[in-house]
Motif scaffolding. Structure first.
Motif, PDB file in Angstrom:
ATOM      1  N   ARG A   1      -9.081 -55.500  -0.418  1.00  0.00           N
ATOM      2  CA  ARG A   1      -8.576 -54.976  -1.489  1.00  0.00           C
ATOM      3  C   ARG A   1      -8.115 -55.016  -2.969  1.00  0.00           C
ATOM      4  NH1 ARG A   1     -13.384 -53.347  -2.140  1.00  0.00           N
ATOM      5  NH2 ARG A   1     -13.446 -51.558  -0.280  1.00  0.00           N
TER       6      ARG A   1
ATOM      7  N   ARG B   1     -13.392 -63.759   5.157  1.00  0.00           N
ATOM      8  CA  ARG B   1     -12.481 -62.638   4.810  1.00  0.00           C
ATOM      9  C   ARG B   1     -11.579 -61.445   5.576  1.00  0.00           C
ATOM     10  NH1 ARG B   1     -14.811 -56.991   1.134  1.00  0.00           N
ATOM     11  NH2 ARG B   1     -16.086 -56.495   3.119  1.00  0.00           N
TER      12      ARG B   1
ATOM     13  N   GLN C   1     -20.553 -56.455   6.260  1.00  0.00           N
ATOM     14  CA  GLN C   1     -20.338 -56.447   4.457  1.00  0.00           C
ATOM     15  C   GLN C   1     -19.822 -58.095   4.251  1.00  0.00           C
ATOM     16  OE1 GLN C   1     -21.969 -54.106   1.573  1.00  0.00           O
ATOM     17  NE2 GLN C   1     -19.902 -54.007   0.310  1.00  0.00           N
ATOM     18  N   HIS C   2     -20.380 -59.094   3.066  1.00  0.00           N
ATOM     19  CA  HIS C   2     -19.643 -60.026   3.296  1.00  0.00           C
ATOM     20  C   HIS C   2     -19.497 -60.998   3.765  1.00  0.00           C
ATOM     21  CE1 HIS C   2     -19.857 -58.298  -1.181  1.00  0.00           C
ATOM     22  NE2 HIS C   2     -18.834 -57.105  -0.863  1.00  0.00           N
TER      23      HIS C   2
ATOM     24  N   TYR D   1     -10.724 -59.784  -8.990  1.00  0.00           N
ATOM     25  CA  TYR D   1     -10.218 -58.809  -9.189  1.00  0.00           C
ATOM     26  C   TYR D   1      -9.577 -59.297  -9.950  1.00  0.00           C
ATOM     27  CZ  TYR D   1     -12.253 -56.288  -5.442  1.00  0.00           C
ATOM     28  OH  TYR D   1     -12.820 -55.210  -4.258  1.00  0.00           O
TER      29      TYR D   1
ATOM     30  N   ASP E   1     -22.686 -52.580 -11.912  1.00  0.00           N
ATOM     31  CA  ASP E   1     -22.574 -53.586 -10.636  1.00  0.00           C
ATOM     32  C   ASP E   1     -23.448 -54.108 -10.047  1.00  0.00           C
ATOM     33  OD1 ASP E   1     -22.126 -53.113  -6.211  1.00  0.00           O
ATOM     34  OD2 ASP E   1     -22.290 -54.881  -7.912  1.00  0.00           O
TER      35      ASP E   1
ATOM     36  N   VAL F   1     -21.275 -62.234 -10.536  1.00  0.00           N
ATOM     37  CA  VAL F   1     -21.197 -60.558 -10.282  1.00  0.00           C
ATOM     38  C   VAL F   1     -20.766 -60.168 -11.191  1.00  0.00           C
ATOM     39  CG1 VAL F   1     -21.140 -58.573  -8.427  1.00  0.00           C
ATOM     40  CG2 VAL F   1     -22.717 -60.583  -8.478  1.00  0.00           C
TER      41      VAL F   1
ATOM     42  N   GLU G   1     -17.360 -62.294 -10.605  1.00  0.00           N
ATOM     43  CA  GLU G   1     -17.669 -63.053  -8.963  1.00  0.00           C
ATOM     44  C   GLU G   1     -18.165 -63.645  -9.374  1.00  0.00           C
ATOM     45  OE1 GLU G   1     -18.517 -59.490  -6.705  1.00  0.00           O
ATOM     46  OE2 GLU G   1     -17.133 -58.272  -7.714  1.00  0.00           O
TER      47      GLU G   1
ATOM     48  N   TRP H   1     -18.432 -56.559 -11.502  1.00  0.00           N
ATOM     49  CA  TRP H   1     -18.970 -55.045 -10.831  1.00  0.00           C
ATOM     50  C   TRP H   1     -17.226 -54.341 -11.128  1.00  0.00           C
ATOM     51  CZ3 TRP H   1     -15.294 -53.604  -6.457  1.00  0.00           C
ATOM     52  CH2 TRP H   1     -15.832 -52.650  -5.485  1.00  0.00           C
TER      53      TRP H   1
ATOM     54  N   PHE I   1     -23.203 -62.266   1.155  1.00  0.00           N
ATOM     55  CA  PHE I   1     -23.497 -61.588   0.153  1.00  0.00           C
ATOM     56  C   PHE I   1     -23.279 -60.446   0.055  1.00  0.00           C
ATOM     57  CE2 PHE I   1     -21.145 -59.834  -4.128  1.00  0.00           C
ATOM     58  CZ  PHE I   1     -22.289 -59.482  -4.303  1.00  0.00           C
TER      59      PHE I   1
ATOM     60  N   LYS J   1     -27.280 -53.396  -8.941  1.00  0.00           N
ATOM     61  CA  LYS J   1     -26.811 -53.047  -7.418  1.00  0.00           C
ATOM     62  C   LYS J   1     -27.296 -51.246  -7.701  1.00  0.00           C
ATOM     63  CE  LYS J   1     -24.942 -55.223  -4.194  1.00  0.00           C
ATOM     64  NZ  LYS J   1     -24.166 -55.321  -3.686  1.00  0.00           N
TER      65      LYS J   1
ATOM     66  N   HIS K   1     -14.657 -63.090  -4.779  1.00  0.00           N
ATOM     67  CA  HIS K   1     -14.490 -61.604  -5.291  1.00  0.00           C
ATOM     68  C   HIS K   1     -13.343 -61.450  -6.346  1.00  0.00           C
ATOM     69  CE1 HIS K   1     -15.299 -57.652  -4.890  1.00  0.00           C
ATOM     70  NE2 HIS K   1     -16.480 -57.864  -4.354  1.00  0.00           N
TER      71      HIS K   1
END
Ligand code: TA6
Length: 289
Positions: free
Chosen positions: A57, A86, A81-82, A162, A205, A236, A263, A238, A67, A184, A160
């Motif tokens: 996370r 990862r 998901q994704h 952060y 999002d 993206v 992202e 988010w 994605f 989203k 992705h």
């Protein structure tokens, strides 16, 4: 100047000249820390699993071959998901140094996937992931090889990231003007971005389609990051905002005030990789402060 430390679980690369440093877990080839200008530049939840038990996370998880929630009735339909990149165990392929910095390469081949994943997405592929650290940039590049003899496959790919920021109330994103985006938070409905400055005033999002290659993140009008994509179509943006309350491994809950996900990826549509061909794309993250 450059040095590398490695264990069975992670790799740390650093540059003595500037103190720049990055740590990558072999779990998901997930970058969990990037230090530049003497400070941490990525956001990581303090309760993120780092033991390989689930996706990290925060940091820079890799999204491949799908994605978001996988579309039903597609070859990726039964993947998580994704996708699986990862949460797979990657291997360290090697390192290289040049005047500018140090690069470390990771690999994930279809033959090393768990049987469970192989049954869910059965194509033969190789992924090669390069992480390059310089004094003020962190470059991430992925090569996808389709090693099938006659089967093409479709994939999404996304980094992705952060980014750590001082305060979500003062952040603005620049460079996504005049674009179509899917929201989203509004059932993936399509909207037009007219302004050049995006602020975060609540859960955000959005998938910006066919975005320019350079996005600048400002704090109170001052550039703090430049994110430059290469070979990728979309961006993206988010921030879960108060919906972080519902994300189990998101700590501290107010941490959304200190991050924004910018992202880069090709996610608005699947792209086809023909048998025997390779695809490459990446992102240069530059920290200004
Ligand atoms: O990149 C934005 C997004 O697709 C959000 O919708 C949210 O789901 C986020 O990814 C995190 O996904 P994760 O599976 O890591 O919880």
């Amino acid at each position: 100047n450059a040095s590398i430390e490695q264990s069975s679980e992670q790799v740390t690369i650093s540059l003595a000249s500037s103190g720049a440093k990055a740590t990558i877990l072999l779990h998901g080839a997930t970058i969990i820390s990037w230090t530049a200008h003497g400070r941490e530049q990525l956001w990581l939840s303090t309760s993120s699993a780092l033991d390989g038990s689930k996706a990290v996370r925060g940091g820079i998880p890799l999204v491949f071959p799908v994605f978001g929630p996988p579309p039903p009735e597609t070859p990726v339909a039964s993947l998580p998901q994704h996708g699986f990149a990862r949460t797979s165990k990657w291997s360290l392929l090697g390192r290289a140094e040049d005047d500018a910095g140090i690069t470390v390469d990771f690999g994930l081949g279809s033959e090393s996937l768990s049987q469970d994943v192989r049954e869910k997405w059965g194509y033969d592929f190789n992924l090669m992931y390069s992480v390059k650290l310089t004094d003020d940039t962190l470059e991430t590049k992925l090569v996808v090889q389709n090693v099938e003899t006659d089967k093409n496959f479709d994939f999404n790919v996304l980094f992705h990231t952060y980014l750590r920021i001082p305060n979500v109330d003062n952040v603005s994103v620049h460079g996504l003007k005049d674009l179509t985006y899917r929201d989203k938070t509004l059932g993936n409905s399509t909207h037009s971005e007219t302004g050049d400055t995006i602020k975060i005033n609540g859960q955000t999002d959005r998938v910006y389609i066919d975005a320019p290659d350079e996005v600048v993140v400002q704090d109170d009008g001052k550039p703090i990051f430049t994110v430059t994509k290469v070979g990728l179509k979309d961006v993206v943006v988010w921030n879960p905002y108060d919906a972080a309350e519902q994300i189990g491994d998101w700590e501290p809950k107010e941490g959304y005030k200190n991050m924004i996900c910018i992202e880069a990826g090709s996610v608005a549509a699947f792209q086809t990789l023909e048998a025997g061909f390779a695809w490459e794309g990446g992102v240069v993250h530059k920290a200004h402060l």
